[in-house]
Write an enzyme that holds these catalytic residues in place. Structure first.
Site, short mmCIF file in Angstrom:
data_model
loop_
_atom_site.label_atom_id
_atom_site.label_comp_id
_atom_site.label_asym_id
_atom_site.label_seq_id
_atom_site.Cartn_x
_atom_site.Cartn_y
_atom_site.Cartn_z
N LYS A 196 0.86 -1.18 0.00
CA LYS A 196 0.00 0.00 0.00
C LYS A 196 0.89 1.23 0.00
CE LYS A 196 -3.59 2.25 2.71
NZ LYS A 196 -4.32 2.20 3.98
N LYS A 249 -2.16 -1.68 -3.88
CA LYS A 249 -3.03 -0.51 -3.82
C LYS A 249 -2.23 0.76 -3.90
CE LYS A 249 -5.94 1.68 -0.43
NZ LYS A 249 -6.40 1.65 0.92
C1 PBG Z 1 -6.71 3.63 5.58
C2 PBG Z 1 -7.15 3.32 4.21
C3 PBG Z 1 -7.02 4.17 3.11
C4 PBG Z 1 -7.64 3.54 2.05
C5 PBG Z 1 -8.10 2.30 2.50
N1 PBG Z 1 -7.75 2.18 3.84
C6 PBG Z 1 -6.49 5.53 2.98
C7 PBG Z 1 -5.28 5.96 3.67
O1 PBG Z 1 -4.27 5.25 3.77
O2 PBG Z 1 -5.34 7.10 4.14
C8 PBG Z 1 -7.76 4.15 0.69
C9 PBG Z 1 -8.86 3.65 -0.16
C10 PBG Z 1 -9.25 4.54 -1.27
O3 PBG Z 1 -8.64 5.59 -1.55
O4 PBG Z 1 -10.23 4.18 -1.93
N2 PBG Z 1 -6.02 2.64 6.25
ZN ZN Z 2 -5.45 3.56 8.28
#
Ligand code: PBG
Ligand code: ZN
Length: 326
Positions: A196, A249
């Site tokens: 991520k 992601k």
């Molecule tokens: C937070 C989380 C995020 C997303 C999923 N879980 C955002 C972040 O890291 O601030 C993003 C999902 C999206 O943008 O659709 N743990």
């Molecule tokens: Zn988070």
């Protein structure tokens, strides 16, 4: 054999021929729908930067889950927005918390037709908006693991099939696996947000989940967008710690990462077409700058082609309905 004996266009001549040699097929069964549920809402609240999506009440969430199951979508990913936030994010493991209550209701109403996945993080629950417990201005990795373990157990108790840790703490998959197994819940799977990235494409989500950090950013725990070898190492570590599925992601800007993770691990792999990817297509389509259906199906197919077995997408419902119409 080369041109003129070899002619690639022969198999592109008719729609039926093209279908016969198609390598990647997109099916509603490949899609997972992310959904937001907010405590203490009396009616669903539309989300401006995520057109077509709302923060659900528990009832509207359950209804939406029924519609998705009807369309052949096999799974939902739940994000909760609690009424009470504190420094520790303690509402996240409340047995009667918003996600836990939602899981029980979905299970009661839809049985085993839908796989229930709980996004497991603290950013929606902490007053500071970071994904873990703070020590000064940094996130304390090891203290956060205890909180994640509690959330995992509370999700399992509420009926989750899968828990999906998204905080990018080191050791999070192992801590969750041990906690679940310690409670006799070896049956609950872990979908690791393995790679991520610290991405600019999450902003609409942070509005939807009310989870933007109050100070700083997430670059000290999420991956640097410049790195791919590191993503493969992350994914491999998650598998060693017990991940059943891994995720990359965002999706479209990271297809190379997805392809590498799939090729090197050969595990069920998910990709998350994130909120900003969806918002870009929506915004361009609203201006008439591109054909939304075609762009949507092309993007989702490309994500599958690059190596995703499963795609988390805000287009899940629209795409499934479109695929069913043929
Ligand atoms: C937070 C989380 C995020 C997303 C999923 N879980 C955002 C972040 O890291 O601030 C993003 C999902 C999206 O943008 O659709 N743990
Ligand atoms: Zn988070």
């Amino acid at each position: 054999m080369t041109f003129p004996l070899r002619r690639m266009r022969r198999l592109r001549r008719t729609a039926t021929l093209r279908e016969m040699v198609r390598e990647t097929v997109l099916d509603p069964g490949d899609l997972i729908a992310p959904l937001f549920v907010k405590e203490a809402l009396s009616k669903p609240a539309p989300l401006d930067p995520l057109p077509g999506h709302v923060q659900h009440t528990v009832s509207s969430l359950v209804e939406q889950c029924g519609r998705l199951a009807e369309l052949g979508i096999p799974a939902v990913m739940l994000f909760g927005i609690p009424t009470r936030k504190d420094d520790a994010g303690s509402s996240a493991w409340d047995p009667d918390g918003i996600v836990q209550r939602s899981m029980r209701r979905i299970r009661a109403e839809t049985g085993d037709r839908l796989v229930i996945i709980g996004d497991l993080c603290l950013c929606e629950y902490t007053s500071h908006g970071h994904c873990g417990v703070l020590a000064g201005e940094t996130v304390d990795n090891d203290a956060t693991l205890d909180a994640y373990a509690r959330i995992a157990v509370s999700y399992a108790d509420a009926g989750a099939d899968v828990v999906a840790p998204s905080g990018m703490m080191d050791g999070q998959v192992g801590a969750i696996r041990r906690a679940l197994d310690g409670r006799g819940r070896g049956d609950v799977a872990v979908l690791a947000y393995a790679a991520k990235y610290a991405s600019a494409f999450f902003d609409p989500f942070r509005h939807a989940a009310e989870s933007a950090p109050r100070f700083g950013d997430r670059r000290a725990y999420q991956l640097d967008p410049a790195n791919v070898d590191e993503a493969v190492r992350e994914a491999r570590l998650d598998v060693e710690e017990g991940a059943d599925l891994v995720m990359v992601k965002p999706a479209l800007p990271y297809l190379d990462v997805l392809a590498r993770v799939k090729a090197e691990l050969r595990l069920p792999t998910a990709a998350y077409q994130v909120s900003g990817e969806y918002a870009m297509l929506k915004a361009a389509a609203a201006r008439g700058w591109l054909d939304e259906d075609r762009a949507m199906l092309e993007a989702l197919t490309a994500i599958r082609r690059a190596g995703a077995d499963l795609v988390l997408t805000y287009y899940a419902e629209t795409a499934a309905a479109r695929l069913r119409r043929g």
